[in-house]
Design a protein around this motif. Structure first.
Motif, PDB file in Angstrom:
ATOM      1  N   GLN A 120       1.239  -1.285   0.042  1.00  0.00           N
ATOM      2  CA  GLN A 120      -0.259   0.026  -0.056  1.00  0.00           C
ATOM      3  C   GLN A 120       0.727   1.239  -0.299  1.00  0.00           C
ATOM      4  N   ALA A 121       1.539   1.261   1.060  1.00  0.00           N
ATOM      5  CA  ALA A 121       2.740   2.186   1.155  1.00  0.00           C
ATOM      6  C   ALA A 121       3.207   2.432  -0.530  1.00  0.00           C
ATOM      7  N   ALA A 122       4.034   1.495  -1.773  1.00  0.00           N
ATOM      8  CA  ALA A 122       4.081   2.222  -2.440  1.00  0.00           C
ATOM      9  C   ALA A 122       3.383   2.225  -3.657  1.00  0.00           C
ATOM     10  N   GLU A 123       1.948   2.007  -3.634  1.00  0.00           N
ATOM     11  CA  GLU A 123       1.262   2.502  -3.783  1.00  0.00           C
ATOM     12  C   GLU A 123       0.642   3.934  -3.574  1.00  0.00           C
ATOM     13  N   GLU A 124       0.720   4.394  -3.120  1.00  0.00           N
ATOM     14  CA  GLU A 124       0.973   5.688  -2.227  1.00  0.00           C
ATOM     15  C   GLU A 124       1.813   6.406  -3.189  1.00  0.00           C
TER      16      GLU A 124
END
Length: 352
Positions: A120-124
């Motif tokens: 999720q952090a990578a997507e954000e």
């Protein structure tokens, strides 16, 4: 108490909760499930959500995606809400073998949750970079002069703002965002029924003439996002970064304090109030909301170590905890600044 909970426990708890149409409860339940089980818990939350009269599949998916696995609300919140409705969390004594299996399942769940958080952090981060490019492109094509109903209603000037001179539609589908300025291409999207857009997972943001914009910048001046002032409201580019970003009204001056505010209209009003002819204008930093004051203030303190800071706080007396004054006071204490509540006869309270 809940360290051995399972998805079956969650299912039983949800059977007692008939409150999926209450948005606050709906959000808390979703966050609690994702916090403990990550994406493995989505189907249960989705199934429970379908009991609400206002169920919307696209909204469920979008909200779930925004929840952070391992976030601030834990699974205990769900069980607490369910207990209010008669649920009893049953836990029998486990055998040594069952304890070992439960421990292994928990380790596996924590590993999946960590992977979910990392993904999720990578997507954000990817979205932040994607929106930054779009924001910079839009900003470069806006006009330095224009009229804005929002500014007229607030009775403030446009300090460095830029204006839309025609229509702009942002069309989000999957991981792509397209910018459309040709009305012949915009109209078919508008004409598409809302249900069809939802089915195709299409989201839109529309801006038009007389909308004004200001950039959200980091400490080095890079534009990451835009705040658009429409006729009656303010909005940001979807998926764009906001944390730690700000907007300058004026330039830092060693002889004048930095005044930090939440919103543009407040900042513009203070800029005008501190102007005496051409001799005295305090630089103002727009932080966009009270939750962003601390992050911005810490960066400014590091960059301008000797600069005095004043936080012009919004008095949210009608909101529990008065977050405007509370957050401003916390930030002021952290950087050795003062708090000014403009509504209180211009009084300045030095808190650190």
């Amino acid at each position: 108490m809940h360290d051995q909970c399972t998805l079956e426990d969650v299912r039983r708890a949800l059977d007692f909760l008939d409150r999926a149409d209450e948005r606050d409860i709906w959000i808390k339940v979703g966050m609690a499930i994702k916090s403990e089980f990550g994406d493995d818990g989505f189907d249960l939350w989705d199934c429970w959500s379908q009991g609400a009269d206002n169920y919307n599949c696209a909204s469920v998916k979008s909200s779930w995606k925004s929840f952070k696995a391992g976030g601030g609300i834990g699974i205990g919140t769900l069980f607490s809400l369910a207990r209010e409705c008669g649920f009893v969390f049953e836990r029998r004594a486990l055998t040594a073998e069952e304890k070992q299996q439960s421990a292994q399942e928990r380790v596996a769940r924590e590993r999946r949750r960590a992977l979910d958080t990392e993904r999720q952090a990578a997507e954000e981060a990817a979205w932040s970079e994607r929106i930054a490019v779009i924001a910079q492109s839009i900003w470069a094509n806006l006009k330095p002069m224009g009229r804005s109903p929002y500014l007229g209603r607030k009775k403030v000037k446009a300090y460095g703002l830029r204006f839309f001179s025609g229509p702009l539609l942002l069309v989000e589908r999957g991981n792509e965002v397209k910018m459309l300025t040709d009305w012949t291409k915009i109209k078919p999207i508008f004409d598409m029924p809302k249900e069809e857009r939802e089915r195709q997972d299409i989201k839109i943001q529309f801006f038009k003439k007389k909308h004004a914009a200001l950039p959200l910048m980091d400490i080095d001046g890079k534009i990451w996002n835009l705040q658009v002032l429409t006729e009656n409201s303010k909005t940001f580019l979807r998926h764009g970064r906001k944390s730690g970003l700000f907007y300058w009204i004026g330039k830092p001056d060693p002889g004048k304090p930095l005044i930090l505010v939440e919103g543009y209209a407040t900042g513009a009003s203070i800029r005008e109030a501190t102007t005496i002819g051409e001799r005295y204008e305090c630089p103002v930093v727009v932080c966009f909301d009270c939750g962003n004051l601390m992050s911005v203030a810490m960066q400014l303190r590091e960059r301008y170590s000797e600069q005095h800071m004043v936080f012009a706080a919004d008095d949210d007396c009608g909101t529990e905890g008065n977050p405007g004054i509370t957050k401003a006071t916390e930030a002021a204490k952290a950087v050795g600044g003062g708090v000014w509540i403009p509504s209180l006869n211009g009084e300045l309270e030095k808190v650190a």
